[in-house]
Scaffold this motif. Structure first.
Motif, mmCIF file in Angstrom:
data_model
loop_
_atom_site.group_PDB
_atom_site.id
_atom_site.type_symbol
_atom_site.label_atom_id
_atom_site.label_comp_id
_atom_site.label_asym_id
_atom_site.label_seq_id
_atom_site.Cartn_x
_atom_site.Cartn_y
_atom_site.Cartn_z
ATOM 1 N N UNK A 137 45.870 2.833 45.936
ATOM 2 C CA UNK A 137 47.077 3.553 46.318
ATOM 3 C C UNK A 137 47.028 3.714 47.830
ATOM 4 N N UNK A 138 48.062 3.254 48.498
ATOM 5 C CA UNK A 138 48.088 3.287 49.959
ATOM 6 C C UNK A 138 49.311 4.035 50.459
ATOM 7 N N UNK A 188 54.394 5.866 49.503
ATOM 8 C CA UNK A 188 53.167 5.372 48.893
ATOM 9 C C UNK A 188 53.479 4.135 48.071
ATOM 10 N N UNK A 189 52.500 3.251 47.984
ATOM 11 C CA UNK A 189 52.634 2.034 47.191
ATOM 12 C C UNK A 189 51.241 1.612 46.747
ATOM 13 N N UNK A 190 51.174 0.976 45.607
ATOM 14 C CA UNK A 190 49.863 0.508 45.165
ATOM 15 C C UNK A 190 49.908 -0.210 43.841
ATOM 16 N N UNK A 191 48.728 -0.680 43.451
ATOM 17 C CA UNK A 191 48.543 -1.333 42.160
ATOM 18 C C UNK A 191 47.930 -0.315 41.210
ATOM 19 N N UNK A 192 48.605 -0.061 40.096
ATOM 20 C CA UNK A 192 48.109 0.927 39.141
ATOM 21 C C UNK A 192 46.749 0.530 38.579
ATOM 22 N N UNK A 193 46.636 -0.639 38.067
ATOM 23 C CA UNK A 193 45.416 -1.140 37.439
ATOM 24 C C UNK A 193 45.439 -2.654 37.567
ATOM 25 N N UNK A 194 44.360 -3.239 37.986
ATOM 26 C CA UNK A 194 44.285 -4.697 38.028
ATOM 27 C C UNK A 194 43.557 -5.151 36.768
ATOM 28 N N UNK A 254 57.370 -3.730 52.118
ATOM 29 C CA UNK A 254 56.060 -3.335 51.586
ATOM 30 C C UNK A 254 55.759 -4.057 50.278
ATOM 31 N N UNK A 255 56.747 -4.160 49.400
ATOM 32 C CA UNK A 255 56.550 -4.880 48.140
ATOM 33 C C UNK A 255 56.245 -6.344 48.422
#
Length: 182
Positions: free
Chosen positions: A68-69, A80-86, A112-113
């Motif tokens: 989460x960044x 904020x933006x991020x990957x929940x789970x890889x 950002x996306x």
């Protein structure tokens, strides 16, 4: 520390403990705007709460299972933006994001996306990125639609939001689709 320069004005920066107060103030200033679509907003009542969440995000980044960044626009934290789970076995992840109300409409989230899609496909080597948005959340849905994601369908009553369920729209982008557009 992970940072990703998106352009001359936008940078993504991994959250650290010292960002807790700044993150809380961002959420608090945008509480009414964010709570419409984010079920966790009402539970965040103090910067101290981020002191337990941020280490979880840092551990997730260290273990390469997501992150989460913060989104910085002209140096200020605006979202904020991020990957929940890889999911490494299936080479996929899901992306989540939010942006302060006063900076919407400037193309910040689209950029950002795009930056995270590049990161997912070229740096991490993933095959699929998914975004889920509330069916009535037209501003959030505009991002994947503008960027050429495929609308896969509806998850009926897919999320509980303020004691009611609502539908989620599922969008996806595959690596080969992104590469052919780049």
């Amino acid at each position: 520390m992970f940072t990703l320069k998106v352009d001359n004005e936008i940078e993504l920066q991994l959250f650290q403990i010292h960002h807790a107060e700044e993150l809380f103030l961002l959420v608090d200033r945008n509480r009414e705007h964010l709570r419409t679509w984010l079920p966790w907003v009402d539970n965040m009542s103090s910067p101290i709460q981020y002191h337990s969440i941020i280490p979880t995000w840092l551990r997730q980044f260290a273990e390469n299972t997501g992150f989460n960044a913060g989104i910085r626009f002209k140096g200020a934290l605006v979202g904020s933006i991020g990957f929940h789970q890889i999911d490494w076995h299936n080479s996929q992840t899901s992306m989540g994001y939010f942006l302060a109300k006063d900076v919407q409409g400037n193309g910040i989230m689209s950029k950002c996306v795009q930056a995270l899609l590049y990161y997912a496909f070229y740096e991490l080597g993933l095959n699929r990125v998914e975004i889920r948005c509330g069916q009535q959340n037209h501003k959030s849905r505009a991002i994947p639609e503008r960027l050429g994601f495929t609308k896969e369908g509806i998850i009926r009553d897919g999320e509980r939001l303020h004691y009611n369920f609502h539908n989620l729209i599922v969008y996806s982008m595959l690596r080969n689709e992104w590469v052919s557009r780049s």
